[in-house]
Design a protein around this motif. Structure first.
Motif, PDB file in Angstrom:
ATOM      1  N   VAL A 114       0.857  -1.180   0.000  1.00 24.84           N
ATOM      2  CA  VAL A 114       0.000   0.000   0.000  1.00 24.84           C
ATOM      3  C   VAL A 114       0.893   1.231   0.000  1.00 24.84           C
ATOM      4  O   VAL A 114       1.815   1.336   0.817  1.00 24.84           O
ATOM      5  CB  VAL A 114      -0.923   0.022   1.228  1.00 24.84           C
ATOM      6  CG1 VAL A 114      -1.700   1.348   1.295  1.00 24.84           C
ATOM      7  CG2 VAL A 114      -1.895  -1.152   1.202  1.00 24.84           C
ATOM      8  N   VAL A 115       0.621   2.156  -0.907  1.00 22.84           N
ATOM      9  CA  VAL A 115       1.407   3.393  -0.970  1.00 22.84           C
ATOM     10  C   VAL A 115       1.008   4.284   0.203  1.00 22.84           C
ATOM     11  O   VAL A 115      -0.162   4.653   0.344  1.00 22.84           O
ATOM     12  CB  VAL A 115       1.176   4.126  -2.303  1.00 22.84           C
ATOM     13  CG1 VAL A 115       1.960   5.440  -2.322  1.00 22.84           C
ATOM     14  CG2 VAL A 115       1.571   3.240  -3.473  1.00 22.84           C
ATOM     15  N   LEU A 116       1.996   4.621   1.043  1.00 25.18           N
ATOM     16  CA  LEU A 116       1.739   5.460   2.213  1.00 25.18           C
ATOM     17  C   LEU A 116       1.912   6.944   1.913  1.00 25.18           C
ATOM     18  O   LEU A 116       1.116   7.771   2.343  1.00 25.18           O
ATOM     19  CB  LEU A 116       2.687   5.064   3.357  1.00 25.18           C
ATOM     20  CG  LEU A 116       2.646   3.613   3.828  1.00 25.18           C
ATOM     21  CD1 LEU A 116       3.634   3.404   4.961  1.00 25.18           C
ATOM     22  CD2 LEU A 116       1.238   3.220   4.269  1.00 25.18           C
ATOM     23  N   ARG A 117       2.960   7.276   1.188  1.00 29.44           N
ATOM     24  CA  ARG A 117       3.209   8.684   0.859  1.00 29.44           C
ATOM     25  C   ARG A 117       4.205   8.769  -0.290  1.00 29.44           C
ATOM     26  O   ARG A 117       4.887   7.790  -0.610  1.00 29.44           O
ATOM     27  CB  ARG A 117       3.733   9.463   2.064  1.00 29.44           C
ATOM     28  CG  ARG A 117       5.032   8.938   2.664  1.00 29.44           C
ATOM     29  CD  ARG A 117       5.377   9.673   3.947  1.00 29.44           C
ATOM     30  NE  ARG A 117       6.469   9.043   4.647  1.00 29.44           N
ATOM     31  CZ  ARG A 117       7.748   9.355   4.501  1.00 29.44           C
ATOM     32  NH1 ARG A 117       8.097  10.321   3.646  1.00 29.44           N
ATOM     33  NH2 ARG A 117       8.693   8.740   5.182  1.00 29.44           N
ATOM     34  N   THR A 118       4.279   9.959  -0.888  1.00 28.08           N
ATOM     35  CA  THR A 118       5.238  10.202  -1.961  1.00 28.08           C
ATOM     36  C   THR A 118       5.891  11.560  -1.743  1.00 28.08           C
ATOM     37  O   THR A 118       5.334  12.432  -1.062  1.00 28.08           O
ATOM     38  CB  THR A 118       4.547  10.203  -3.345  1.00 28.08           C
ATOM     39  OG1 THR A 118       3.636  11.310  -3.419  1.00 28.08           O
ATOM     40  CG2 THR A 118       3.784   8.908  -3.586  1.00 28.08           C
ATOM     41  N   GLN A 119       7.068  11.734  -2.321  1.00 28.44           N
ATOM     42  CA  GLN A 119       7.730  13.035  -2.292  1.00 28.44           C
ATOM     43  C   GLN A 119       8.517  13.218  -3.583  1.00 28.44           C
ATOM     44  O   GLN A 119       9.011  12.253  -4.177  1.00 28.44           O
ATOM     45  CB  GLN A 119       8.652  13.156  -1.071  1.00 28.44           C
ATOM     46  CG  GLN A 119       9.788  12.151  -1.024  1.00 28.44           C
ATOM     47  CD  GLN A 119      10.533  12.179   0.296  1.00 28.44           C
ATOM     48  OE1 GLN A 119      10.229  11.404   1.211  1.00 28.44           O
ATOM     49  NE2 GLN A 119      11.484  13.078   0.411  1.00 28.44           N
TER      50      GLN A 119
ATOM     51  N   ILE B 156      10.005   9.719  -4.738  1.00 28.74           N
ATOM     52  CA  ILE B 156      10.308   8.685  -3.756  1.00 28.74           C
ATOM     53  C   ILE B 156       8.974   8.222  -3.192  1.00 28.74           C
ATOM     54  O   ILE B 156       8.164   9.032  -2.718  1.00 28.74           O
ATOM     55  CB  ILE B 156      11.210   9.213  -2.629  1.00 28.74           C
ATOM     56  CG1 ILE B 156      12.575   9.643  -3.194  1.00 28.74           C
ATOM     57  CG2 ILE B 156      11.398   8.137  -1.553  1.00 28.74           C
ATOM     58  CD1 ILE B 156      13.479  10.293  -2.163  1.00 28.74           C
ATOM     59  N   VAL B 157       8.717   6.934  -3.274  1.00 30.84           N
ATOM     60  CA  VAL B 157       7.441   6.365  -2.838  1.00 30.84           C
ATOM     61  C   VAL B 157       7.691   5.483  -1.609  1.00 30.84           C
ATOM     62  O   VAL B 157       8.552   4.601  -1.637  1.00 30.84           O
ATOM     63  CB  VAL B 157       6.800   5.529  -3.961  1.00 30.84           C
ATOM     64  CG1 VAL B 157       5.417   5.038  -3.547  1.00 30.84           C
ATOM     65  CG2 VAL B 157       6.701   6.348  -5.248  1.00 30.84           C
ATOM     66  N   THR B 158       6.946   5.750  -0.535  1.00 28.41           N
ATOM     67  CA  THR B 158       7.033   4.913   0.663  1.00 28.41           C
ATOM     68  C   THR B 158       5.863   3.949   0.656  1.00 28.41           C
ATOM     69  O   THR B 158       4.703   4.364   0.559  1.00 28.41           O
ATOM     70  CB  THR B 158       6.996   5.772   1.940  1.00 28.41           C
ATOM     71  OG1 THR B 158       8.072   6.707   1.916  1.00 28.41           O
ATOM     72  CG2 THR B 158       7.133   4.901   3.181  1.00 28.41           C
ATOM     73  N   ILE B 159       6.172   2.651   0.739  1.00 34.27           N
ATOM     74  CA  ILE B 159       5.170   1.597   0.599  1.00 34.27           C
ATOM     75  C   ILE B 159       5.272   0.628   1.773  1.00 34.27           C
ATOM     76  O   ILE B 159       6.383   0.219   2.151  1.00 34.27           O
ATOM     77  CB  ILE B 159       5.392   0.810  -0.707  1.00 34.27           C
ATOM     78  CG1 ILE B 159       5.553   1.760  -1.897  1.00 34.27           C
ATOM     79  CG2 ILE B 159       4.273  -0.171  -0.966  1.00 34.27           C
ATOM     80  CD1 ILE B 159       6.565   1.283  -2.900  1.00 34.27           C
TER      81      ILE B 159
ATOM     82  N   PHE C  38      -2.945   5.487  -0.882  1.00 38.24           N
ATOM     83  CA  PHE C  38      -4.147   4.666  -0.740  1.00 38.24           C
ATOM     84  C   PHE C  38      -4.199   3.508  -1.730  1.00 38.24           C
ATOM     85  O   PHE C  38      -5.050   2.631  -1.592  1.00 38.24           O
ATOM     86  CB  PHE C  38      -5.447   5.480  -0.919  1.00 38.24           C
ATOM     87  CG  PHE C  38      -5.599   6.620   0.032  1.00 38.24           C
ATOM     88  CD1 PHE C  38      -5.822   6.399   1.383  1.00 38.24           C
ATOM     89  CD2 PHE C  38      -5.531   7.922  -0.428  1.00 38.24           C
ATOM     90  CE1 PHE C  38      -5.971   7.460   2.261  1.00 38.24           C
ATOM     91  CE2 PHE C  38      -5.669   8.995   0.436  1.00 38.24           C
ATOM     92  CZ  PHE C  38      -5.888   8.765   1.779  1.00 38.24           C
ATOM     93  N   THR C  39      -3.318   3.465  -2.733  1.00 36.31           N
ATOM     94  CA  THR C  39      -3.408   2.422  -3.751  1.00 36.31           C
ATOM     95  C   THR C  39      -2.718   1.138  -3.292  1.00 36.31           C
ATOM     96  O   THR C  39      -1.593   1.152  -2.813  1.00 36.31           O
ATOM     97  CB  THR C  39      -2.767   2.897  -5.069  1.00 36.31           C
ATOM     98  OG1 THR C  39      -3.313   4.168  -5.432  1.00 36.31           O
ATOM     99  CG2 THR C  39      -3.042   1.910  -6.181  1.00 36.31           C
TER     100      THR C  39
ATOM    101  N   LEU D  10      -2.797   6.138   6.981  1.00 34.16           N
ATOM    102  CA  LEU D  10      -1.519   5.991   6.280  1.00 34.16           C
ATOM    103  C   LEU D  10      -0.373   6.559   7.104  1.00 34.16           C
ATOM    104  O   LEU D  10       0.713   5.966   7.180  1.00 34.16           O
ATOM    105  CB  LEU D  10      -1.584   6.697   4.925  1.00 34.16           C
ATOM    106  CG  LEU D  10      -2.585   6.174   3.896  1.00 34.16           C
ATOM    107  CD1 LEU D  10      -2.390   6.910   2.568  1.00 34.16           C
ATOM    108  CD2 LEU D  10      -2.451   4.675   3.683  1.00 34.16           C
ATOM    109  N   GLU D  11      -0.601   7.722   7.709  1.00 37.67           N
ATOM    110  CA  GLU D  11       0.461   8.340   8.512  1.00 37.67           C
ATOM    111  C   GLU D  11       0.798   7.481   9.730  1.00 37.67           C
ATOM    112  O   GLU D  11       1.968   7.294  10.076  1.00 37.67           O
ATOM    113  CB  GLU D  11       0.038   9.740   8.950  1.00 37.67           C
ATOM    114  CG  GLU D  11       1.149  10.499   9.665  1.00 37.67           C
ATOM    115  CD  GLU D  11       0.756  11.912  10.059  1.00 37.67           C
ATOM    116  OE1 GLU D  11       1.527  12.542  10.809  1.00 37.67           O
ATOM    117  OE2 GLU D  11      -0.323  12.392   9.638  1.00 37.67           O
TER     118      GLU D  11
END
Length: 242
Positions: A9-14, A22-25, A54-55, A97-98
């Motif tokens: 699940v993708v938590l956040r991106t920057q 950068i994708v945190t999963i 959310f994906t 997610l956070e």
């Protein structure tokens, strides 16, 4: 150096550079992973919306020195499509997610139960069958339990007595009159019953609860979570306005 597959699940991106992210999963087998999605911010990117928060995605990654590189991404469940259309669901989902990011501190340490809880929470949130804040509070309680921080709710956290009187965050949950520290909250019995229902997944009881008990329950859970994480959940500021 090598390729590996996982779902997450993708938590956040920057943003990274002019076109990358950068994708945190939070993944099923590997745990939390931070990886680079090259060219994802370009209009013609093959990843498109597959790597948005959310994906639930199926991934192929290439191991790197500091950050792995995402080479393939396929959507399994686009929970964001339902969540972002409703403000209450969106803010509750953002807090989920956070919190998942904060609870799974170490990278690449398997966290299967946390992953399954997050997927289940997002699925329930997207379905819209329960009030978003109830879903969020249930997720918080269960994530804390998996992490080893479940609050005592049926007997005194200090002495084990059955006659509970208050809720003390630092003590670990409900406490009896003798063990009650100064400043401990004294919630309604219905509020504690709601917390028990959310932890156990008793949605019939949770859905039947009164708004005042839900509000008191949410306040206690948020304070308990942030005390144990030793860090505030910024998204909660928006959830509490709903």
């Amino acid at each position: 150096m090598g390729l590996y597959r996982d779902e997450g699940v993708v938590l956040r991106t920057q943003k990274l550079g002019e076109a990358d992210r950068i994708v945190t999963i939070l993944t099923k087998r590997t745990g939390k992973v931070r990886a680079v999605a090259k060219g994802v911010r370009r209009t013609m990117s093959r990843f498109g919306a597959r790597l948005e928060p959310f994906t639930h995605v199926d991934l192929q990654l290439h191991t790197g020195r500091s950050l792995d590189v995402i080479t393939q991404a396929e959507t399994l469940h686009p929970y964001g499509e339902a969540v972002v259309r409703d403000y209450a669901r969106y803010t509750a989902g953002s807090a989920m997610l956070e919190a998942a990011d904060r609870i799974t501190v170490a990278e690449k340490e398997p966290a299967l139960r946390q992953f399954l809880l997050l997927v289940g929470g997002l699925r329930t949130l997207a379905a819209g069958e329960h009030e978003p804040r109830l879903v969020l509070d249930a997720y918080f309680l269960r994530s804390l339990a998996v992490a080893g921080y479940a609050p005592a709710l049926t007997e005194c956290a200090r002495c084990g007595a059955q006659a509970v009187r208050a809720f003390a965050i630092a003590a670990g949950g409900v406490v009896c009159a003798r063990c009650r520290p100064a400043g401990a909250a004294v919630p309604a019995a219905e509020t504690i019953a709601l917390m028990i229902a959310l932890l156990r997944g008793d949605w019939a009881a949770a859905d039947a609860s009164e708004p005042r008990h839900r509000a008191e329950c949410s306040g206690l859970i948020a304070a308990y979570l942030q005390w144990h994480l030793e860090h505030g959940i910024r998204s909660l500021r928006h959830v509490e306005r709903v």
